[in-house]
Design an enzyme around this catalytic site. Structure first.
Site, PDB file in Angstrom:
ATOM      1  N   HIS A   6      45.778 -13.774  83.871  1.00 44.22           N
ATOM      2  CA  HIS A   6      44.731 -12.949  83.284  1.00 44.22           C
ATOM      3  C   HIS A   6      44.285 -13.643  82.007  1.00 44.22           C
ATOM      4  CE1 HIS A   6      42.311  -9.530  82.489  1.00 44.22           C
ATOM      5  NE2 HIS A   6      43.160  -8.795  81.785  1.00 44.22           N
ATOM      6  N   ASP A  44      49.476  -7.252  79.157  1.00 44.66           N
ATOM      7  CA  ASP A  44      48.776  -7.788  77.993  1.00 44.66           C
ATOM      8  C   ASP A  44      49.454  -7.361  76.693  1.00 44.66           C
ATOM      9  OD1 ASP A  44      46.808  -9.047  79.570  1.00 44.66           O
ATOM     10  OD2 ASP A  44      45.684  -7.178  79.735  1.00 44.66           O
ATOM     11  N   GLY A  52      57.109  -7.444  86.586  1.00 47.63           N
ATOM     12  CA  GLY A  52      56.529  -6.126  86.769  1.00 47.63           C
ATOM     13  C   GLY A  52      55.510  -6.070  87.879  1.00 47.63           C
ATOM     14  N   GLN A  57      52.716  -9.248  76.345  1.00 44.33           N
ATOM     15  CA  GLN A  57      52.516 -10.639  75.925  1.00 44.33           C
ATOM     16  C   GLN A  57      52.353 -10.736  74.410  1.00 44.33           C
ATOM     17  OE1 GLN A  57      49.321 -12.526  78.058  1.00 44.33           O
ATOM     18  NE2 GLN A  57      50.209 -12.121  80.063  1.00 44.33           N
ATOM     19  N   GLU A 105      37.907  -3.645  87.172  1.00 43.92           N
ATOM     20  CA  GLU A 105      38.918  -2.585  87.128  1.00 43.92           C
ATOM     21  C   GLU A 105      38.315  -1.260  86.682  1.00 43.92           C
ATOM     22  OE1 GLU A 105      42.682  -5.483  85.978  1.00 43.92           O
ATOM     23  OE2 GLU A 105      41.605  -4.382  84.427  1.00 43.92           O
ATOM     24  N   SER A 144      26.560   5.264 113.457  1.00 41.20           N
ATOM     25  CA  SER A 144      25.459   5.929 114.148  1.00 41.20           C
ATOM     26  C   SER A 144      24.121   5.598 113.481  1.00 41.20           C
ATOM     27  CB  SER A 144      25.666   7.447 114.133  1.00 41.20           C
ATOM     28  OG  SER A 144      25.480   7.958 112.826  1.00 41.20           O
ATOM     29  N   GLU A 191      37.911   8.634 105.590  1.00 42.82           N
ATOM     30  CA  GLU A 191      37.059   7.874 106.508  1.00 42.82           C
ATOM     31  C   GLU A 191      36.677   6.524 105.905  1.00 42.82           C
ATOM     32  OE1 GLU A 191      32.904   8.313 109.089  1.00 42.82           O
ATOM     33  OE2 GLU A 191      33.716  10.043 108.011  1.00 42.82           O
ATOM     34  N   GLY A 202      50.089  -7.798  92.768  1.00 40.19           N
ATOM     35  CA  GLY A 202      51.203  -8.606  93.235  1.00 40.19           C
ATOM     36  C   GLY A 202      51.782  -8.086  94.535  1.00 40.19           C
ATOM     37  N   GLN A 220      52.660  -8.578  88.667  1.00 42.37           N
ATOM     38  CA  GLN A 220      52.409  -9.847  89.353  1.00 42.37           C
ATOM     39  C   GLN A 220      53.678 -10.663  89.584  1.00 42.37           C
ATOM     40  OE1 GLN A 220      49.897 -11.545  90.803  1.00 42.37           O
ATOM     41  NE2 GLN A 220      48.408  -9.887  90.562  1.00 42.37           N
TER      42      GLN A 220
END
Length: 347
Positions: A124, A100, A39, A103, A212, A270, A248, A153, A41
């Site tokens: 992680h 997470d 996905g 997992q 994050e 400046s 900017e 990733g 990473q």
């Protein structure tokens, strides 16, 4: 390891010069690296490892979007692309790169394949640090290691293809084989790290969750929104408000900061801009410091982890997430941003 002075604090880091790619390949020459998850990473790390000459396979569910993405990226079903269980069985190093929440769900399936001498690799520290909440408790006879690139990733892959690197942290939670340190550093070099700095699983996840929610994503969006709204409330057009708030910064000033630091960026603006920035930055620091302290405490107590687990494991999580992202995307500020990007030269 090289000792570097970071603002008066000495730290040991690992560079490519000290641990060249040839050494990394030698360390991992007999290893099969199984990437579980394709996905965020997974693609960048897997492709960089493959291009650097390591033995890499992918574990993913058939008939899924990520399986199709892996095929599109050149992974061959039955040769370098397998169902998750088969890849986990074949792998001597299992890179656990699911989300997470993913997992947590997959852990009972994966755990039986973590046989003696293998290595379990994370990018992680979440699953291990909050193991009381995730129930991710590795067997005692496997190495448990971490390499956490400091970026997405996608960025890892783009920088690799440009001949550059993305700095990464590394950590060892469990050294069952006596080879964990060489394994983790070799993997860190192999995935395309610029340099590696040592941490532990807890510090990695505490800093990552804070970052994050803070300056990397949450805080910066909040500051953008506040300044944009102030300008709009005072009669500035969407184009002017967006250019002065976001464009900017991202297109002109942040590249200068990345090149030589904030002081150098100030020196190349400046004198009026310098004076205002120097007068106001401490006010912003003082205003936000309590928020960051509250944020870090929420991370350290596990509150943020539990909220992520609770919400991200819901069946309709993706639907709710897309609604929140749609709200962000459809805001006037980011609609103005889409228009501004289309007007950049070369578009």
């Amino acid at each position: 390891m090289a000792t570097i002075n970071f603002g008066g604090v000495l730290e040991d880091v690992v560079t490519r010069e000290e641990f060249p790619m040839e050494k990394a390949r030698e360390v991992l020459k007999n290893e099969t690296i199984a990437i579980i998850g394709y996905g965020v990473q997974g693609p960048g790390q897997a492709l960089n490892l493959k291009d650097n000459g390591f033995n890499v396979i992918i574990g993913q569910r058939k008939n899924s979007k990520t399986w199709d993405k892996a095929v599109a990226d050149g992974w061959v079903p039955g040769e370098t692309l397998f169902e998750i269980e088969e890849a986990a069985q074949k792998g001597t190093i299992i890179q656990y790169l699911l989300s997470d929440a993913g997992q947590i769900t997959l852990w009972p399936t994966l755990k039986p394949f973590l046989t003696k001498g293998k290595a379990l690799y994370f990018s992680h520290g979440f699953g291990i640090t909050y193991k009381e909440q995730t129930n991710i408790i590795p067997p005692a006879d496997v190495d448990v290691i971490l390499v956490a690139p400091k970026g997405s990733g996608t960025s890892l892959r783009r920088l690799f293809l440009a001949g550059q690197g993305l700095n990464s942290s590394f950590a060892i939670f469990q050294d069952a084989t006596g080879k964990a340190r060489d394994r983790v550093i070799a993997l860190g070099i192999g995935v395309g790290s610029g340099y590696l700095f040592e941490t532990d699983f807890k510090k990695e996840v505490f800093s990552d969750l804070t970052g994050e929610r803070g300056t990397l994503m949450g805080c910066i969006q909040g500051i953008f929104a506040a300044q944009y709204q102030t300008l709009r409330n005072n009669g500035h057009s969407p184009s002017e408000a967006f250019n002065e708030t976001v464009e900017e910064l991202t297109q002109s000033l942040m590249p200068l900061v990345a090149e030589n630091g904030m002081d150098w960026m100030y020196a190349n603006c400046s004198t009026t801009a310098q004076r205002g920035a120097l007068d106001w930055w401490k006010k912003f620091r003082d205003a936000t410091q309590p928020v960051f302290d509250e944020l870090y405490a929420s991370v350290a107590t596990g509150k943020e982890a539990q909220r992520s687990i609770d919400l991200n494991s819901q069946a309709d999580y993706r639907e709710k997430l897309n609604k929140e992202l749609e709200e962000l995307r459809n805001s006037e500020m980011w609609q103005a941003g889409a228009a501004v990007r289309q007007l950049r030269p070369g578009k």
